[in-house]
Scaffold this motif. Structure first.
Motif, PDB file in Angstrom:
ATOM      1  N   GLY A  31       0.661  -1.245  -0.040  1.00  0.00           N
ATOM      2  CA  GLY A  31      -0.020  -0.203   0.022  1.00  0.00           C
ATOM      3  C   GLY A  31       0.921   1.145   0.026  1.00  0.00           C
ATOM      4  O   GLY A  31       1.871   1.121   0.002  1.00  0.00           O
ATOM      5  N   GLY A  36      -4.706   1.353   0.398  1.00  0.00           N
ATOM      6  CA  GLY A  36      -4.268  -0.235   0.348  1.00  0.00           C
ATOM      7  C   GLY A  36      -4.220  -0.631  -1.024  1.00  0.00           C
ATOM      8  O   GLY A  36      -3.487  -1.547  -1.247  1.00  0.00           O
ATOM      9  N   LYS A  37      -5.443  -0.544  -1.683  1.00  0.00           N
ATOM     10  CA  LYS A  37      -5.539  -1.531  -2.890  1.00  0.00           C
ATOM     11  C   LYS A  37      -6.645  -0.531  -3.629  1.00  0.00           C
ATOM     12  O   LYS A  37      -7.690  -0.128  -3.333  1.00  0.00           O
ATOM     13  CB  LYS A  37      -5.989  -2.807  -2.657  1.00  0.00           C
ATOM     14  N   SER A 237      -7.294  -4.257   2.263  1.00  0.00           N
ATOM     15  CA  SER A 237      -6.488  -3.084   2.364  1.00  0.00           C
ATOM     16  C   SER A 237      -5.149  -3.270   3.138  1.00  0.00           C
ATOM     17  O   SER A 237      -4.136  -2.572   2.648  1.00  0.00           O
ATOM     18  CB  SER A 237      -7.122  -1.989   3.076  1.00  0.00           C
TER      19      SER A 237
END
Length: 243
Positions: A31, A36-37, A237
């Protein structure tokens, strides 16, 4: 610092491409600060993603095409679309189901919460306009500037370009932040030398930025604090290097 993420940085399936924005920038965290994503989803109508859990993820649904019906364990039902955004703050545990009513393309953005095991919460943002033409629009923030509020230090903006134009990033909401610029649609020229196409992104820190975009370009911009106090072991995340 400018670091470009190409499409090769994504994990691809038939319907979803996943970007871990820390990859290529760090060898310790997938991250970037509290980001995070990011999943770029394309899902045909008639698909139902059955009731499933999230744990310690803040998930912003940003759909540019189509409609999805949301049903969750907090007894909330709503239709999410180009004009209605949703932030699910999963906390300790949260279940939801998605029914794709119209062919969908959009982002599922997984933000790290500040604390572990908060109480689940769902909030919505009904946009006045579907597009923010040629100017940056603040969609979510850690403060009271927006209906969608993160507990960690993350700001999200978007912009849609309807004519060939030159522009720059908005003013930093705070000092010392790092930016992630994502091309949702179209093409972009950064500092007259770096070309970015659909689904490509760039990490920017301490750089003067000039942007030039073609008509039809849509961008999503993230600011975060790299040293953000956030929980990095969320279900989606979280830092994948440590799993």
């Amino acid at each position: 610092m400018i670091h470009k993420h190409g499409i090769e940085k994504k994990v691809r399936s038939q319907k979803i491409s996943s970007l871990f924005p820390g990859c290529g920038v760090s060898s310790e965290d997938t991250g970037l600060g509290a980001i995070g994503k990011i999943d770029h989803a394309r899902i045909p109508s008639g698909i139902t993603i059955k009731m499933h859990p999230h744990i310690n993820d803040d998930i912003l649904s940003y759909f540019r095409v189509g409609v999805s019906k949301h049903i969750d364990s907090e007894n909330i039902t709503a239709e999410i679309s180009r004009k209605k955004l949703m932030l699910m703050q999963a906390g300790k545990i949260f279940h939801h189901e998605e029914q794709i009513l119209e062919p969908l393309e959009g982002l599922q953005i997984f933000i790290r919460p500040q604390y572990k095991d908060d109480r689940p919460k769902v909030s919505f943002f009904d946009l006045d306009e579907t597009d923010s033409l040629n100017q940056w629009r603040l969609l979510a923030s850690p403060g009271n500037q927006t209906p969608l509020r993160f507990t960690s230090e993350t700001w999200i903006y978007d912009i849609a370009i309807d004519e060939r134009t030159r522009f720059t990033l908005p003013k930093l909401p705070e000092k010392g932040l790092i930016a992630l610029l994502y091309v949702f649609e179209g093409e972009l020229l950064l500092n007259e030398t770096m070309e970015l196409l659909k689904e490509e992104s760039v990490v920017i820190k301490d750089e003067s930025i000039k942007l030039e975009a073609e008509p039809g370009t849509e961008l999503v911009l993230f600011f975060t604090n790299e040293e953000s106090n956030c929980y990095k072991n969320g279900m989606y995340s979280g830092n994948q290097f440590r799993l």
